[in-house]
Structures are given as structure tokens and as C-alpha cells.
Scaffold this active site. Structure first.
Site, PDB file in Angstrom:
ATOM      1  N   GLU A  86       1.028  -1.102  -0.216  1.00 58.62           N
ATOM      2  CA  GLU A  86       0.079   0.291   0.539  1.00 58.62           C
ATOM      3  C   GLU A  86       0.708   1.000  -0.179  1.00 58.62           C
ATOM      4  O   GLU A  86       1.556   1.276   0.509  1.00 58.62           O
ATOM      5  CB  GLU A  86      -0.373  -0.012   1.072  1.00 58.62           C
ATOM      6  CG  GLU A  86      -2.081   1.314   0.684  1.00 58.62           C
ATOM      7  CD  GLU A  86      -2.932   1.098   2.570  1.00 58.62           C
ATOM      8  OE1 GLU A  86      -3.724   2.315   2.402  1.00 58.62           O
ATOM      9  OE2 GLU A  86      -3.272   0.508   3.301  1.00 58.62           O
ATOM     10  N   ALA A 110       1.183   0.061  11.112  1.00 55.63           N
ATOM     11  CA  ALA A 110       1.295  -1.274  10.624  1.00 55.63           C
ATOM     12  C   ALA A 110       0.406  -1.607   8.957  1.00 55.63           C
ATOM     13  O   ALA A 110      -0.321  -0.808   8.510  1.00 55.63           O
ATOM     14  CB  ALA A 110       0.454  -2.332  11.487  1.00 55.63           C
ATOM     15  N   MET A 111       0.180  -3.099   8.742  1.00 55.74           N
ATOM     16  CA  MET A 111       0.222  -3.023   7.495  1.00 55.74           C
ATOM     17  C   MET A 111      -1.168  -3.911   7.512  1.00 55.74           C
ATOM     18  O   MET A 111      -0.410  -4.984   8.193  1.00 55.74           O
ATOM     19  CB  MET A 111       0.716  -3.004   6.941  1.00 55.74           C
ATOM     20  CG  MET A 111       0.330  -3.166   5.183  1.00 55.74           C
ATOM     21  SD  MET A 111      -0.597  -1.980   4.697  1.00 55.74           S
ATOM     22  CE  MET A 111      -2.316  -2.709   3.771  1.00 55.74           C
ATOM     23  N   GLU A 112      -2.732  -3.384   7.138  1.00 56.01           N
ATOM     24  CA  GLU A 112      -3.542  -5.105   6.851  1.00 56.01           C
ATOM     25  C   GLU A 112      -3.898  -5.788   6.236  1.00 56.01           C
ATOM     26  O   GLU A 112      -5.206  -6.819   6.147  1.00 56.01           O
ATOM     27  CB  GLU A 112      -4.893  -4.475   6.824  1.00 56.01           C
ATOM     28  CG  GLU A 112      -5.407  -3.094   5.737  1.00 56.01           C
ATOM     29  CD  GLU A 112      -4.800  -2.043   5.381  1.00 56.01           C
ATOM     30  OE1 GLU A 112      -5.406  -1.477   4.674  1.00 56.01           O
ATOM     31  OE2 GLU A 112      -3.705  -1.781   6.211  1.00 56.01           O
ATOM     32  N   ASN A 113      -2.481  -6.339   5.501  1.00 59.56           N
ATOM     33  CA  ASN A 113      -2.490  -7.289   4.676  1.00 59.56           C
ATOM     34  C   ASN A 113      -3.776  -8.324   4.562  1.00 59.56           C
ATOM     35  O   ASN A 113      -3.163  -8.733   5.807  1.00 59.56           O
ATOM     36  CB  ASN A 113      -1.209  -8.186   4.193  1.00 59.56           C
ATOM     37  CG  ASN A 113      -0.541  -6.758   4.164  1.00 59.56           C
ATOM     38  OD1 ASN A 113      -0.127  -5.422   3.243  1.00 59.56           O
ATOM     39  ND2 ASN A 113       0.307  -6.568   4.769  1.00 59.56           N
ATOM     40  N   HIS A 133      -6.983  -1.666  15.112  1.00 60.65           N
ATOM     41  CA  HIS A 133      -7.196  -1.063  13.831  1.00 60.65           C
ATOM     42  C   HIS A 133      -6.666  -2.425  13.004  1.00 60.65           C
ATOM     43  O   HIS A 133      -7.871  -2.175  12.152  1.00 60.65           O
ATOM     44  CB  HIS A 133      -5.868   0.017  13.702  1.00 60.65           C
ATOM     45  CG  HIS A 133      -6.299   0.857  12.700  1.00 60.65           C
ATOM     46  ND1 HIS A 133      -7.491   2.195  12.480  1.00 60.65           N
ATOM     47  CD2 HIS A 133      -5.495   0.921  11.637  1.00 60.65           C
ATOM     48  CE1 HIS A 133      -6.965   2.782  11.238  1.00 60.65           C
ATOM     49  NE2 HIS A 133      -6.560   1.728  10.335  1.00 60.65           N
ATOM     50  N   GLU A 134      -5.496  -2.807  12.836  1.00 54.96           N
ATOM     51  CA  GLU A 134      -5.416  -2.741  11.904  1.00 54.96           C
ATOM     52  C   GLU A 134      -6.821  -5.079  11.645  1.00 54.96           C
ATOM     53  O   GLU A 134      -6.635  -5.038   9.800  1.00 54.96           O
ATOM     54  CB  GLU A 134      -3.831  -4.173  11.903  1.00 54.96           C
ATOM     55  CG  GLU A 134      -2.840  -2.790  11.798  1.00 54.96           C
ATOM     56  CD  GLU A 134      -2.879  -1.708  10.714  1.00 54.96           C
ATOM     57  OE1 GLU A 134      -3.416  -2.147   9.697  1.00 54.96           O
ATOM     58  OE2 GLU A 134      -2.555  -1.052  10.568  1.00 54.96           O
ATOM     59  N   HIS A 142     -10.128  -3.647   9.689  1.00 60.27           N
ATOM     60  CA  HIS A 142      -9.434  -3.523   8.998  1.00 60.27           C
ATOM     61  C   HIS A 142     -10.106  -4.745   7.875  1.00 60.27           C
ATOM     62  O   HIS A 142     -10.377  -4.721   6.233  1.00 60.27           O
ATOM     63  CB  HIS A 142      -7.954  -3.357   7.850  1.00 60.27           C
ATOM     64  CG  HIS A 142      -7.855  -1.516   7.463  1.00 60.27           C
ATOM     65  ND1 HIS A 142      -8.236  -1.309   7.387  1.00 60.27           N
ATOM     66  CD2 HIS A 142      -7.533  -1.051   8.489  1.00 60.27           C
ATOM     67  CE1 HIS A 142      -7.876   0.256   7.551  1.00 60.27           C
ATOM     68  NE2 HIS A 142      -6.919   0.429   8.054  1.00 60.27           N
ATOM     69  N   GLU A 147      -9.863   4.120   6.093  1.00 57.84           N
ATOM     70  CA  GLU A 147      -8.582   4.402   7.624  1.00 57.84           C
ATOM     71  C   GLU A 147      -9.778   5.787   8.516  1.00 57.84           C
ATOM     72  O   GLU A 147      -9.600   5.117   9.533  1.00 57.84           O
ATOM     73  CB  GLU A 147      -8.111   5.415   6.817  1.00 57.84           C
ATOM     74  CG  GLU A 147      -6.426   4.787   5.735  1.00 57.84           C
ATOM     75  CD  GLU A 147      -6.650   3.368   6.740  1.00 57.84           C
ATOM     76  OE1 GLU A 147      -6.748   3.087   7.719  1.00 57.84           O
ATOM     77  OE2 GLU A 147      -5.775   2.501   6.025  1.00 57.84           O
TER      78      GLU A 147
END
Length: 882
Positions: free
Chosen positions: A124, A265-268, A300-301, A304, A323
Site C-alpha cells: 500500500e 502497520a499494514m492490514e494485508n 485497527h489492523e 480492517h 481509514e
């Protein structure tokens, strides 16, 4: 400065081609990874049949292309630095592409990159195009199958999205693992991780009885710091089921921590990649704020998975769709597991300090931007935090049950789709038969609305009237604004401190609370409204914008006496804190003006008495008292003034703190001793609240030039059994003469812990003592510092430039030159991190003339640098245009 083409929201067109399925095979190596992709492609129905297929790709070495099994000759496609174009593409086809990439050379940390011998991805917003040629846009959703092949000794752990469906051994010491994601997703949600990692595992049983494995992967040596992250994931899963009826949909939920990461962080899908800051924690290495941050970011992640993954955004202009909504959800989660009042105040305080400044500066943009040059620059406070406040207003206007109805309809309509902010608003409106057409302006108008409120008391008629005028200031590209749809929560308080039953002359203007309720939500839709409350027994004091019911600024002519009264009696925690904050802002701005006139700083006795009453009120939540005692930050105060001398402003703030400390010394000392009870550390709401008040008392006491206080600070540093108390003492010591011994001890103790050393860097970068910039420059060469690591940059360079206004804005301009040098240096390494640092120049027009000249000179120097990235170029060019 190179011109970069803007992308406009209204130019959106649906993709000419769709991808039904993606089969990826990675032959992983740190310097030479081979990526084979097999794409099942079909033309989008209803679009022109002669449209070429244009795939995005950056920094890729193309090895081969096949179309329906046959090699594609070079004459059948065109390639440049950013695209691969196939002019004559069949309506349906299988396209096979093989590329090679070098993860070790990827210092931008976008795409596939190497970190400490392991491999990670960050796709992202547009990182997948650095892995393989693809339709790298969020409205192209496909089912992914991923096979990872690697040397088993070097990369024993191989992870990707979805469910693990197979694994095996290969020749030459290699092994493979195959992953299938059963849900369609855009390429920005793709992820893989390979390396020497260990995992802490647990299980969550969903409400429907499914067993979900939770796996948190970290580098060896960090396994004892994962328990809180695992617990946070379990709490988030349970909460989302109970609050929104949303269950997890895969067999395993995975988190992987890396120290090299541009974001939090990232929600993959199924494989969330985290900055170590939001995973690793033990009481001796992490503060209460760190534990709280882990709860919030893990939630949060995880959230998502539904608000971002199962329903994603049609294009990047709709970024707040996922978001803003997910920030609201994680804030509600944190409120439910902790103190709702404290969480709300902390969120609003950050919003005002950072997002309001963004709204008032050169980077101002709507929650849904109309154009951008680089999407990376729109991961902003406006999209996230203001976007969250917009979602919160839906809940305020519609009520909790109405909001849930809207969410249920949103998922029913759009599961598996890429949609827009308008689709979310339509679901909220349709589920509640509500008129939310005007509410759309929150997505399209930039700037912070301002409410100017006046009151009139009619003693004979026992009527109290509020006249509310709203306006939205001009912002870049938007000179004229329309009136907004704003919920204004109010109460009226009598002189005994009791809230009064509210009856409106016109009951149609309230959206929440029946006639006679003690709390009402008024709906503003026009430029001016009058609200008349009737049948009141006395002239009340109004409590306005309760619980911060809308992201606006508000002006009401409260007297000092009325603010003190609200501090003591308002039953809304936010409004109570707001009274203290408003009084403090007023005092600090008045005293700053006095300093400019050459006068001494004088803190009125009434202000001291108000703070004394807070310290002596043992019935009040200690965390709320701590927040009320904590004076507004200098960056926030700078936004309230014009032509500011930041150094004199900082001196004013310190003088006020010192006078408060002298006046309140007995109460500060007593409350500190009461709270410093020697109980073993435990992370709980009650203990966190007690530590927060204890340490703000300590912070005030540290302003006193007494040897006894120095001994107290050293004693807390030595005896603390947790990082919260130890760091609080060290922070105070760093701002006093001395403290070098403790700084050296701290570094010697924690030299091997990267996250703890980040705290050590930040303490010195934000010190108010003379010579701070010189120390920061020296620390650039410290063995624990690396300019290639975003966490290190944030802890040292960003902390100095963005959180130390007194030294950054030193009159000699050296702080500005230091920032410009680092921005130029970082731009060649990691443009995203450089662009975020460049925001330190955003408010250059707020400072005095001398400093404005110095800051503009440095902005022009950055702008003139050859080959400036698009990320940094956009920030700098907008700042110069201010």
C-alpha cells in the site's frame, strides 16, 4: 524543481480490464528474487473493445512474457520506466510474466525489501508494481494463490495471504509453501514474509464456534515481548463480534513484526505486517503509552479485515472510506476496554495539535481529496483522524443503534466490492431514512469549521438563547465554503453544578434526547441558528460541544470564573477538560503577549487555585486530573497566534510551569507521595491512571531548582520496576542540569534493544537544554542510529524538527538548515520518510519575519535540488505556495 502531474478524482474511469485470478510463484533471494505471475484477465464489459492493457511496473527486470502460452514478441508490447503496454489484448486471456527484483537494494521499503536478513513486503499504496507488472489499483480485485520457494536454512518461515494449503521439500536445500486467499482483494493487500522468525501462538473461538489460530511472528530474542499483542488480537476479535457482529473469515490471523517499516502497520489480508513498535512490549521496555498503542494498532489492523479488505476503496481518493472508519472503530474499542473519557480527550488533543494545523496550512485538503501528485502524501491526519470524526458524527446524529443499522446495510450491499465514501453515506442514510445530503460537504470541503456562539438570558421569561454562527475558512483551491451539517451537543448547568432539563422552543432542531433530557444534540445546517431553551429556573452556564461532538473550533465568551466553574462541575469529562484547556490557552497567550512587551510572566492566583483544587480532589479520575494539569503544547499554541517568536513562546510556557510548581509545591509533593506507593507494576486502567498523575506531578516538581527534587528524580530512575516511571524520571533529568550519568546508564543497559534506544534518542532530541541541536548532530553517528531505518529517523530527526519548536526555530536558522540537509539526504534513500519530515516547514508563515525568511530560503534550497522525488516535491511546492 521537477513538475509532477496531478491526478484528479473526477477523472476516474473504471478499469478497462479485470483480473479474475492471480497465481504467483516467488523464488526468493535477498539480491535476486524471481517472480512468476499468471494472470487470468478479461475485458471489463461495456468499455471500448480496442483499449490497450496497461500494467504498472517500477524498478523491474523483465525476463519473459507469454500470452495464452505463447511467448510475446518484443514488437507486441511497449515498456517504459512505469508501465508495460500490450495494445492488442484479447477479450479474455492468460498472461504470464516473469520479473526479477533486488530486495536488498530497495531502501524505499515499498514492494519487496530486505531487513536484517529477512524479506518483507509493503504494497500500500502502490508497492505491488515494484514486485510484478500488474493493474495496481484498488478497484481491481482478484483471488490470489501464492507459492513461495526459498532456501530452508536461510528462510525457514514462508508466509503469505490467506490459508496455508501445502508445503514440501525441494532440491538444493530449498522448500516451498503454498497459500490460497479465498477472498478477492486488490494488489495493495498482497503480502509475503520470509525469514528466520519465531512465533507466539494462541487460539480464538468465534461466536459461531470456529477456531482461529493467532500467530505473532518476531525475530528470535523477542518472543518474550509478544504476549500483549496476542492478547490485544483476542480482545479485538471478541469486541468486533459483540459490537458489529463481524467474525474473522480465515483459518489463521498472522502478525509479523519488522524494525524497517515506513508506517505503523499494514492490514494485508490475513498477514498483517507491523512496525516492531506496535508489537514488542514488556513492562521494563515499554511504557503505558506503548501498551495502549499496541492495543489500538492491533485492533485497527484487525478491524480492517472488514472495513478495508472485505469492502475496500474504489480509488485512492476514497482512502478515508477505510481509514477514517477503522480509526473510529479502534477508538471505540480503546474506549470500551479502557477509560472512554481519557481516550476521547487524548484523541481530540492530538487532532487539534496536528490535524487542525494541517487544515490551516498549505497541505490542507478535504477528507476525500480532489487531486494528488503522490498518494503516499495523503496518509494524513485529515484522512485518518478527521475522517474518524466524520464517522463519529454519523453515530452522534443517528445514535448507536442507527449507526449499527447503517453498518449492517453497508456490508450487505458492498461485501467483496470496491466502493466510495458516498456509498457509505448512502448506507447510513437509507438504513435510517435520514437526510444526509448536506453531510457530504464533510468529504469535499477542506478546513476546520468555526462556530461563533453568543447567548442571551431573558430573566423575565426564564429563557436562554444561543445564537450560533458557522463559517469555514478559505483553504488552497477553495476560497468559498457552504454551511456544514454539524451536530452540536449542549447542556446547561445551574450555579449549584447541576445539569438542567432542556426544553426547546422549537423541538425540531434537536436530533438527540427527548424534551426534558439533560443533554441535547442540536443540528446546525444554516450559516446562523438560534436555539431558545425555555422554562429554566435560573441563568445557566452553557456546556458546549460536549464529548467534542464535531471537529470544529468554537468561540464563546466564557469568563475566567465560568471556566473554573466548569472545571469543577461539568459532568461531561471532555467539557471539563476543555474548560481547563481553554483557561490555560488564554493564560499562556496573554502571558506571551506580556513577554513581548518586556513584562514578567505572572500566573493569576485564581488559575493556581483551580489547579490546586484538581490536585486535592481525590474523587476525580487521576488520569483526567493529569490531562487537565498538562498545559497545552507549544505547537498547538503556535496555531493560536501570528508572527510568533517560538523561543519566547517556549520561555513563556516554562515560566508558567515554574510558577505553578512553586505555588502548588505542597499539593504536588503530597499527591506524588500518595501515588508513589511502591506497588509492583501492572498494566491496568487504574494503575495507568495513577502513574499518569504521579508522573505529571513529578514533571512539575522537576521545574524547581532544588537538590531534594534532583534526588527524587534520581531515586525514581533507580528504583522503577517499569519503563513508564523510569522514562518519566529520565525525561525530567534530561531537561535539568545534570542527568548525564543516567543517560549513559540507560544507553549502557539498553544498547541491544532498538525500541528502547529510540526512546533514548527522542529524549535528547526534544530536550530544552542549550546545545540540543549539537547533540542531535552528534547522535547521527551513534552506533545505534541508522538513517535508513524509519524508526530511528522519527525518534531523532523528526522528534527534533517536529516536536522541539524552541530549538528547531532557533534564531540563527541552524535548525532549519539541519532539517533541509536531512530531507535532501533522506529523499535519495526513502522518499516517503523525507516527505513526512518536510512537513516541518508547513507552518513557516506563522513565525516572525526573520524566521520566515530563513525558512523560505531552506525551502527554496530543497526545491532546487535535482531529481527531487515526487513525494517530497509535492510537500515542498505546496509549502512555498502558501
Amino acid at each position: 524543481m521537477t513538475a509532477h502531474q496531478a491526478i484528479h478524482r473526477l477523472d476516474y474511469t473504471a478499469p478497462a480490464f479485470l483480473i479474475d485470478r492471480v497465481d504467483l510463484t516467488f523464488e526468493l533471494d535477498e539480491t535476486d528474487t524471481r517472480v512468476s505471475s499468471r494472470l487470468v484477465i478479461k475485458k471489463n464489459k461495456g468499455l471500448q473493445s480496442n483499449t490497450p492493457l496497461i500494467l504498472a511496473g517500477e524498478a523491474l527486470q523483465l525476463e519473459s512474457i507469454k500470452l495464452d502460452g505463447a511467448p510475446l514478441p518484443a514488437s507486441a508490447y511497449q515498456r517504459d520506466d512505469a508501465t508495460l503496454t500490450i495494445p492488442d489484448m484479447p477479450d479474455e486471456a492468460i498472461l504470464e510474466i516473469v520479473t526479477r527484483i533486488n530486495p536488498a537494494s530497495n531502501t524505499a521499503l515499498s514492494g519487496l525489501y530486505a531487513s536484517n536478513g529477512n524479506l518483507f513486503t509493503q504494497c500500500e499504496a502502490e508497492g505491488f508494481r515494484r514486485i510484478s507488472y500488474y493493474l495496481d489499483r484498488p478497484d481491481v480485485m482478484a483471488k490470489f494463490t501464492t507459492t513461495l520457494i526459498a532456501d530452508k536454512q536461510k528462510y525457514p518461515v514462508l508466509l503469505s495471504n490467506g490459508n496455508r494449503v501445502g508445503s514440501g521439500q525441494m532440491d538444493r536445500g530449498r522448500h516451498w509453501v503454498k497459500w490460497v486467499d479465498p477472498f478477492r482483494k486488490p494488489s495493495y493487500l498482497f503480502a509475503l514474509v520470509a525469514g528466520k522468525l519465531v512465533a507466539q501462538c494462541d487460539t480464538h473461538v468465534t461466536g459461531s464456534g470456529r477456531s482461529v489460530a493467532i500467530e505473532v511472528y518476531v525475530e528470535p530474542g523477542n518472543l518474550d515481548k509478544c504476549a500483549h499483542a496476542v492478547a490485544a488480537a483476542k480482545k479485538a476479535m471478541q469486541w468486533d463480534e459483540e459490537r458489529f457482529g463481524l467474525e474473522y473469515d480465515l483459518d489463521t490471523y498472522m502478525i509479523v513484526a519488522t524494525s524497517d517499516f515506513n508506517m505503523g502497520a499494514m492490514e494485508n489480508k490475513g498477514l498483517n505486517i507491523f512496525n516492531t513498535k506496535y508489537v514488542l512490549a514488556r513492562p521494563d521496555t515499554a511504557t503505558d503509552a506503548d501498551f495502549d498503542g499496541i492495543d489500538s494498532v492491533v485492533a485497527h489492523e484487525y478491524f480492517h479485515n472488514w472495513t478495508g479488505n472485505r469492502v475496500t476503496c474504489r480509488d485512492w481518493f476514497q482512502l478515508s472510506l477505510k481509514e477514517g472508519l477503522t480509526v473510529y472503530r479502534d477508538q471505540e474499542f480503546s474506549s470500551d476496554i479502557g477509560s472512554r473519557a481519557v481516550q476521547r480527550i487524548q484523541n481530540v488533543r492530538a487532532l487539534r495539535e496536528y490535524q487542525f494545523a494541517e487544515d490551516a496550512g498549505p497541505q490542507a485538503h478535504p477528507v476525500r481529496p480532489d487531486e494528488y501528485q503522490e498518494i503516499n502524501n495523503f496518509y494524513t491526519w485529515t484522512v485518518y483522524e478527521k475522517g474518524s470524526e466524520v464517522v463519529r458524527m454519523y453515530a452522534t446524529l443517528l445514535g448507536r443503534e442507527g449507526f449499527r443499522r447503517g453498518m449492517d446495510l453497508y456490508f450487505k450491499r458492498h461485501d467483496g466490492q470496491a466502493v466510495t465514501c458516498d456509498d457509505f453515506r448512502a448506507a447510513m442514510a437509507d438504513a435510517n431514512h435520514a437526510d444526509l445530503d448536506q453531510f457530504a460537504l464533510w468529504y469535499s470541503q477542506a478546513g476546520t469549521p468555526h462556530l461563533d456562539i453568543a447567548s442571551h438570558w431573558d430573566d423575565a421569561a426564564q429563557r436562554f438563547t444561543l445564537t450560533v454562527r458557522q463559517s469555514v475558512p478559505p483553504t488552497p483551491g477553495q476560497a468559498e465554503k457552504l454551511p456544514m451539517h454539524i451536530p452540536l451537543a449542549v447542556a446547561l448547568i445551574d450555579r449549584r453544578g447541576q445539569t438542567l432539563p432542556l426544553h426547546l422552543a422549537d423541538e425540531s432542531c434537536a436530533t438527540d434526547g427527548a424534551a426534558g433530557a439533560h443533554h441535547r444534540v442540536l443540528e446546525l445546517r444554516e450559516a446562523e441558528h438560534r436555539f431558545t431553551f425555555v422554562n429554566l429556573p435560573c441563568h445557566p452556564v452553557p456546556s458546549l460541544l460536549r464529548d467534542f461532538s464535531a471537529p470544529v473550533t468554537l468561540a464563546y465568551p466564557y469568563s475566567d470564573d465560568e471556566l473554573v466553574f466548569l472545571m469543577a462541575h461539568d459532568d461531561d469529562a471532555f467539557a471539563r477538560w476543555e474548560a481547563a484547556n481553554s483557561y490555560a490557552v488564554r493564560l499562556l497567550c496573554q502571558q506571551y503577549a506580556a513577554v513581548l512587551r518586556g513584562e514578567k510572566v505572572v500566573v493569576p492566583e485564581q488559575f493556581c487555585e483551580a489547579f490546586r483544587a484538581l490536585l486535592e480532589n481525590t474523587a476525580l479520575d487521576p488520569a483526567l486530573v493529569a490531562l487537565m494539569l498538562d498545559l497545552p503544547r507549544e505547537n498547538y499554541l503556535l496555531e493560536q497566534l501570528d508572527d510568533v517568536d517560538p523561543v519566547k513562546l517556549a520561555q513563556t510556557c516554562q515560566s508558567v510551569r515554574q510558577q505553578l510548581a512553586r505555588s502548588l509545591r505542597p499539593q504536588l509533593w503530597l499527591r506524588y507521595q500518595q501515588l508513589n506507593d511502591g506497588q509492583p507494576y501492572h498494566y491496568s486502567g487504574e494503575q495507568v491512571a495513577r502513574r499518569s498523575l504521579k508522573n505529571i506531578c513529578l514533571d512539575y516538581l522537576a521545574e524547581l531548582d532544588e537538590s531534594m527534587i534532583g534526588e527524587l528524580l534520581a531515586q525514581q530512575y533507580r528504583k522503577a520496576d517499569n519503563m513508564t516511571d523510569r522514562l518519566a524520571a529520565l525525561r525530567a533529568l534530561v531537561n535539568r542540569d545534570g542527568g548525564e550519568a543516567q543517560l549513559a546508564d540507560f544507553a549502557g543497559t539498553w544498547a541491544a534493544d532498538a525500541l528502547v534506544m529510540d526512546k533514548w534518542f527522542a529524549l535528547q532530541a526534544t530536550s530544552r537544554r542549550p546545545g540540543t541541536l549539537t547533540r542531535v548532530q552528534t547522535l547521527l553517528g551513534h552506533p545505534a542510529f541508522s538513517i535508513r531505518n524509519p524508526n530511528k529517523v522519527r525518534s531523532l530527526i523528526n522528534a527534533f524538527c517536529l516536536q522541539n519548536p524552541a530549538h528547531f526555530h532557533a534564531a540563527d536558522g541552524y535548525g532549519y538548515a539541519f532539517a533541509a540537509d536531512r530531507i535532501i539526504e533522506l529523499d535519495a534513500i526513502n522518499p516517503q520518510i523525507a516527505a513526512r519530515l518536510a512537513t516541518c516547514f508547513n507552518r513557516w508563515t506563522k513565525v516572525d519575519t526573520h524566521r520566515r525568511v530563513l525558512m523560505r530560503t531552506e525551502l527554496e534550497r530543497i526545491a532546487a535540488h535535482p531529481d527531487l522525488s515526487g513525494d517530497t516535491n509535492e510537500i515542498i511546492s505546496k509549502a512555498l505556495a502558501a
